[in-house]
Scaffold this motif. Structure first.
Motif, mmCIF file in Angstrom:
data_model
loop_
_atom_site.group_PDB
_atom_site.id
_atom_site.type_symbol
_atom_site.label_atom_id
_atom_site.label_comp_id
_atom_site.label_asym_id
_atom_site.label_seq_id
_atom_site.Cartn_x
_atom_site.Cartn_y
_atom_site.Cartn_z
ATOM 1 N N GLY A 204 0.823 -1.207 0.000
ATOM 2 C CA GLY A 204 0.000 0.000 0.000
ATOM 3 C C GLY A 204 0.854 1.252 0.000
ATOM 4 N N LEU A 208 -3.478 5.471 0.994
ATOM 5 C CA LEU A 208 -4.315 4.844 2.028
ATOM 6 C C LEU A 208 -4.722 5.853 3.104
ATOM 7 C CD1 LEU A 208 -5.203 1.931 1.790
ATOM 8 C CD2 LEU A 208 -3.005 2.137 0.694
ATOM 9 N N LYS A 213 -6.584 3.028 8.044
ATOM 10 C CA LYS A 213 -7.180 2.689 6.734
ATOM 11 C C LYS A 213 -6.274 1.707 5.977
ATOM 12 C CE LYS A 213 -8.488 7.208 6.051
ATOM 13 N NZ LYS A 213 -8.725 8.340 5.165
ATOM 14 N N ILE A 217 -7.868 -1.758 4.669
ATOM 15 C CA ILE A 217 -7.998 -2.051 3.229
ATOM 16 C C ILE A 217 -7.031 -3.154 2.782
ATOM 17 C CG2 ILE A 217 -7.640 -1.063 0.904
ATOM 18 C CD1 ILE A 217 -10.113 0.125 2.101
ATOM 19 N N ILE A 218 -5.762 -3.029 3.195
ATOM 20 C CA ILE A 218 -4.708 -3.930 2.679
ATOM 21 C C ILE A 218 -4.743 -5.305 3.354
ATOM 22 C CG2 ILE A 218 -2.195 -4.235 2.416
ATOM 23 C CD1 ILE A 218 -3.303 -2.027 0.604
ATOM 24 N N LEU A 303 -9.264 3.148 -4.825
ATOM 25 C CA LEU A 303 -8.899 1.934 -4.072
ATOM 26 C C LEU A 303 -9.885 1.640 -2.949
ATOM 27 C CD1 LEU A 303 -7.308 2.363 -1.053
ATOM 28 C CD2 LEU A 303 -5.739 3.535 -2.563
ATOM 29 N N PHE A 304 -10.466 2.702 -2.365
ATOM 30 C CA PHE A 304 -11.372 2.479 -1.230
ATOM 31 C C PHE A 304 -12.656 1.776 -1.669
ATOM 32 C CE2 PHE A 304 -8.688 6.006 0.170
ATOM 33 C CZ PHE A 304 -8.212 5.462 1.355
ATOM 34 N N GLN A 305 -12.904 1.818 -2.977
ATOM 35 C CA GLN A 305 -14.071 1.108 -3.501
ATOM 36 C C GLN A 305 -13.661 -0.247 -4.084
ATOM 37 O OE1 GLN A 305 -16.165 3.323 -6.563
ATOM 38 N NE2 GLN A 305 -17.196 1.425 -7.149
ATOM 39 N N VAL A 307 -10.792 -2.131 -3.886
ATOM 40 C CA VAL A 307 -10.077 -3.172 -3.125
ATOM 41 C C VAL A 307 -11.035 -3.989 -2.247
ATOM 42 C CG1 VAL A 307 -8.219 -3.657 -1.458
ATOM 43 C CG2 VAL A 307 -7.848 -2.001 -3.295
ATOM 44 N N PRO A 308 -11.945 -3.334 -1.492
ATOM 45 C CA PRO A 308 -12.907 -4.163 -0.742
ATOM 46 C C PRO A 308 -13.757 -5.048 -1.660
ATOM 47 C CG PRO A 308 -12.901 -1.911 0.093
ATOM 48 C CD PRO A 308 -12.069 -1.912 -1.156
ATOM 49 N N THR A 311 -11.583 -7.927 -2.715
ATOM 50 C CA THR A 311 -11.389 -8.826 -1.571
ATOM 51 C C THR A 311 -12.624 -9.709 -1.380
ATOM 52 O OG1 THR A 311 -10.039 -7.109 -0.552
ATOM 53 C CG2 THR A 311 -10.770 -8.881 0.889
#
Ligand code: FAD
Length: 315
Positions: A204, A208, A213, A217-218, A303-305, A307-308, A311
């Motif tokens: 990351g 981030l 965070k 996230i990571i 990424l906040f949208q 990556v989750p 995952t």
């Protein structure tokens, strides 16, 4: 004459960096001749010496067990190596923090010029090494009678950890040089794989925004992938994660099967540490980010949208 390889270990287990260094030593011995010997300097390190003796291609293991070598203090290990070098033509150490601390002192004691961070062995006296953060490769030749070399672990295949049956010889050295004392070590305790030997790494960057965070996230993505966690220097400098997470020119050099860069711009100093990864996945909201130039797979998005979502989809 023979080649002496410094083992990287923690007094109980042998680290993979040793295996790559043995491969480099074998490559040199195919040009220059001589056997490959491994030096295990530590305290109560017999299990490590026995593991080193099983590495394919190792002809002998020297085991120096002494409280003075317990924490691999360079001030104590370097004179031990320098003393042994009467019987060796070459000393090779992994280009790890430890190897990079010990080898230059050995070179100074022997009054020779070190060849650092080699990527290949071209002949008995010629090697390649990266310069300008890996943007150019220099071919260097040493005329020194005794060679002191550090080896970039990601550039050499690991020698098989089994198959050998070398004898282990207990040796003693000069012991405590009286120049330094070990006060303590604060190590990151993690159930995740170690960064430099992990097959998958999720890293990351500054994007981030905070340590909280970063982990939110990571970590879940890394857990799903069974990956180690890395970071850019900006993320480390901002205090999101400790500095042993740092990948790059002034951090760790890694070459996993899969490297996932999340919110990392791809500055040359970061690329210097990861561009040899087999597959690079980049997630960045800026489609012009330099990381996409080295990425095999690029995902442009927040990424906040994404990556989750990713995952979750990994199941
Ligand atoms: P930034 O460059 O700020 O990039 C952040 C990225 O995140 C940007 O591309 C942006 O588009 C993206 N982003 C922002 N918000 C989002 C979002 N919501 N979703 C998706 N993407 C987003 N750096 C290292 O990493 N390792 C080193 O070892 C290293 N050594 C150095 C040595 C020297 C001598 C020097 C001078 C520098 C070194 N650096 C190193 C620093 C390097 O130059 C960069 O400053 C650093 O790598 C930048 O980190 P970053 O990519 O996380 O941050």
């Amino acid at each position: 004459m023979n080649i002496l390889v410094l083992a990287e270990h923690d007094n109980s287990t042998l680290k993979d960096a040793t295996l790559a260094t043995v491969s480099a030593a074998r490559a040199l011995s195919s040009h220059a001749g001589g056997d490959v010997h491994v030096l295990v300097a530590g305290e109560g390190c017999r299990p490590v010496a026995e593991a080193a003796a099983r590495i394919e291609g190792v002809a002998k293991v020297l085991c120096a067990s002494d409280p003075a070598y317990a924490h691999a203090l360079a001030e104590n290990v370097a004179p031990l190596v320098a003393g042994l070098m009467a019987d060796y033509a070459t000393f090779m150490a992994p280009a790890t923090s430890r190897g990079k601390n010990i080898a230059p002192r050995v070179a100074a004691l022997l009054d020779v010029a070190q060849v650092s961070d080699i990527l290949s062995v071209e002949s008995a006296d010629t090697f390649t090494r990266p310069i300008y953060a890996g943007n150019a490769i220099a071919t260097v030749r040493t005329l020194d009678a005794k060679k002191v070399i550090t080896v970039r672990g990601t550039a050499f295949a690991k020698a098989p950890a089994s198959g050998g049956s070398a004898p282990v010889e207990e040796i003693s050295g000069p012991g405590d040089a009286g120049l330094s004392t070990f006060r303590g070590a604060e190590l990151t305790v993690s159930a995740r794989p170690e960064l430099t030997s992990a097959k998958i790494i999720v890293s990351g960057g500054r994007a981030l925004g905070s340590g909280e965070k970063f982990h939110a996230i990571i970590d879940p993505l890394a857990d799903k992938l069974g990956a180690a966690v890395g970071a850019s220097r900006a993320a480390v400098d901002a205090g999101y994660v400790p500095n042993d997470y740092q990948v790059g020119q002034t951090g760790k050099i890694v070459a996993p099967e899969l490297y996932v860069a999340v919110g990392i711009s791809g500055a040359i100093q970061h690329l210097a540490g990861m561009k040899d990864s087999k597959t690079i996945v980049a997630i960045n909201k800026d489609e012009e980010a330099p990381i996409f130039q080295v990425a095999d797979i690029g995902l442009v998005g927040d990424l906040f949208q994404v990556v989750p979502e990713l995952t979750e989809k990994l199941g």
